[in-house]
Design an enzyme around this catalytic site. Structure first.
Site, mmCIF file in Angstrom:
data_model
loop_
_atom_site.group_PDB
_atom_site.id
_atom_site.type_symbol
_atom_site.label_atom_id
_atom_site.label_comp_id
_atom_site.label_asym_id
_atom_site.label_seq_id
_atom_site.Cartn_x
_atom_site.Cartn_y
_atom_site.Cartn_z
ATOM 1 N N THR A 195 0.730 -1.405 -0.060
ATOM 2 C CA THR A 195 0.067 0.014 0.044
ATOM 3 C C THR A 195 0.918 1.188 0.070
ATOM 4 O O THR A 195 2.012 0.909 0.560
ATOM 5 C CB THR A 195 -0.657 0.245 1.207
ATOM 6 O OG1 THR A 195 -1.580 -1.223 1.007
ATOM 7 C CG2 THR A 195 -1.628 1.361 1.715
ATOM 8 N N ARG A 223 -14.895 -6.732 -0.183
ATOM 9 C CA ARG A 223 -14.040 -6.329 0.845
ATOM 10 C C ARG A 223 -13.386 -4.865 1.040
ATOM 11 O O ARG A 223 -12.938 -4.803 -0.092
ATOM 12 C CB ARG A 223 -12.867 -7.283 1.225
ATOM 13 C CG ARG A 223 -11.669 -7.049 2.543
ATOM 14 C CD ARG A 223 -10.543 -6.384 2.423
ATOM 15 N NE ARG A 223 -9.706 -5.959 3.307
ATOM 16 C CZ ARG A 223 -9.099 -5.082 3.019
ATOM 17 N NH1 ARG A 223 -8.583 -5.165 2.481
ATOM 18 N NH2 ARG A 223 -8.140 -5.278 4.743
HETATM 19 N N1 ASP Z 1 -4.141 -2.129 4.762
HETATM 20 C C1 ASP Z 1 -4.707 -2.298 3.544
HETATM 21 C C2 ASP Z 1 -5.943 -2.637 3.179
HETATM 22 O O1 ASP Z 1 -6.024 -3.639 4.254
HETATM 23 C C3 ASP Z 1 -3.291 -3.214 2.527
HETATM 24 C C4 ASP Z 1 -2.190 -2.909 2.804
HETATM 25 O O2 ASP Z 1 -2.110 -1.877 3.845
HETATM 26 O O3 ASP Z 1 -0.947 -3.486 2.553
HETATM 27 O O4 ASP Z 1 -6.567 -3.004 2.715
#
Ligand code: ASP
Length: 343
Positions: A195, A223
């Site tokens: 992310t 989701r």
């Molecule tokens: N926080 C993000 C999510 O749960 C994923 C990530 O940060 O890698 O969609």
């Protein structure tokens, strides 16, 4: 009389120095970096992209533009880079699609915009900003968000644009593990990684935050994670800006980004203390993991995380890029400045 004149003169001389805010930009390219799954070429490319993102965001700040411009400029670079789980290179859903989430927030006004589950928007953070600036709403999802993007002239691409072979193989692996019963829940096969996010302090002393993600590999049923939820993965107010990365369900349940800022405001904790408390205590106690970047209005910053690595970096007024990936790498910190209240 002469004394009063001298005092006024002194104040005038001191004013510009006291007023000047040294801009700061902090970025992340995701927690959950696993050394063994990263080739030296990939690592070098990801580090180079972090530097380019810092330079792009810093250019905005150096030109005196608002923190939000720096945030979206930096995030756009990382969304366009296939090494990160945002925009091109996003992870795949269970059904083999890319569904993207993003949010931005402006600190002083506390205006915010966010989108979730978009499949055709090249730069979801730019659409989030358009939601903030051009609609009376904060959050839009799926087809509606894309219709708004079309209306507003935000760039749309064929969904195939987001595909990379590496992410496809990660989905295949997750599906195999799931089929072999190696995971007890859907979430355990849904690995998070890459992310992207940015927080910035501009020359006026204003903060902004933004986050963009493809979410978690093998996610299903529409989701949505923490990234586009204001207060969970993304938050900014006049004193604090946060972008999170990690197992989103836990960031949602702990309202992590807002909790970090609340601890700083109500308990007078530093970015490091508040960040450590939420990221390295509250979230792991519940079974989650991840990291965050935290920036205060005086330029103090923190980058706590509890995974093997987190792509991260910052750039201050001198324009020097400080970038790190793994936990053992330490980064210098910017010199403290007077806070907005003190000015
Ligand atoms: N926080 C993000 C999510 O749960 C994923 C990530 O940060 O890698 O969609």
């Amino acid at each position: 009389m002469r004394t009063r004149f001298a005092v006024v003169l002194l104040l005038l001389m001191a004013a510009p120095a006291a007023m000047a805010v040294q801009p700061v930009l902090v970025i992340h390219g995701g927690a959950g970096v696993v050394r063994s799954s990263l080739t030296p070429t990939e690592e070098a490319a990801a580090r180079a992209a972090l530097v380019r993102a810092l330079e792009a965001g810093h250019r905005e700040l150096a030109a005196g533009r608002p923190a939000l411009d720096a945030v979206t400029a930096a995030i756009t670079v990382l969304e366009d880079d296939p090494h990160f789980n945002a925009g091109k290179g996003a992870v795949f859903t269970h059904e083999g699609k890319n569904e993207l989430d993003a949010a931005v927030m402006d600190g002083v006004t506390r205006r915010a915009g966010s989108v979730a589950g978009v499949q055709r928007v090249r730069n979801p953070a730019l659409l989030a900003r358009t939601v903030m600036e051009k609609s009376g709403h904060v959050m839009m999802v799926g087809a509606g968000a894309e219709a708004f993007a079309r209306e507003q002239g935000v760039e749309l691409v064929d969904p195939a644009y987001f595909r990379t072979e590496k992410r496809w193989q990660q989905l295949q692996k997750a599906l195999r593990e799931e089929a072999a019963g190696q995971a007890h829940t859907d979430l355990e096969t849904a690995k998070h990684f890459g992310t992207v996010g940015a927080v910035a302090l501009d020359q006026k002393g204003h903060l902004a935050a933004g986050t963009s993600t493809g979410g978690m590999t093998n996610k299903r049923y529409g989701r949505v994670g923490d990234a586009p939820i204001i207060g969970a993965g993304t938050y900014a107010d006049a004193g604090c800006a946060v972008s999170g990365t990690g197992w989103g369900e836990f960031y949602l349940r702990t309202v992590a980004a807002h909790d970090i800022c609340a601890r700083m405001a109500y308990l007078n904790e530093s970015p490091q203390q508040a960040g450590e408390a939420v990221i390295n205590q509250v979230i792991p106690q519940l079974g989650g993991d991840g990291g965050a970047i935290v920036l205060r209005a005086d330029g103090a910053l923190a980058m706590p995380f509890n995974t093997e690595g987190m792509y991260r970096g910052w750039m201050g007024a001198d324009g020097v890029a400080h970038v790190a990936v793994f936990a053992e790498e330490t980064l210098p910190r910017p010199a403290p400045q007077a806070t907005a209240e003190a000015r």
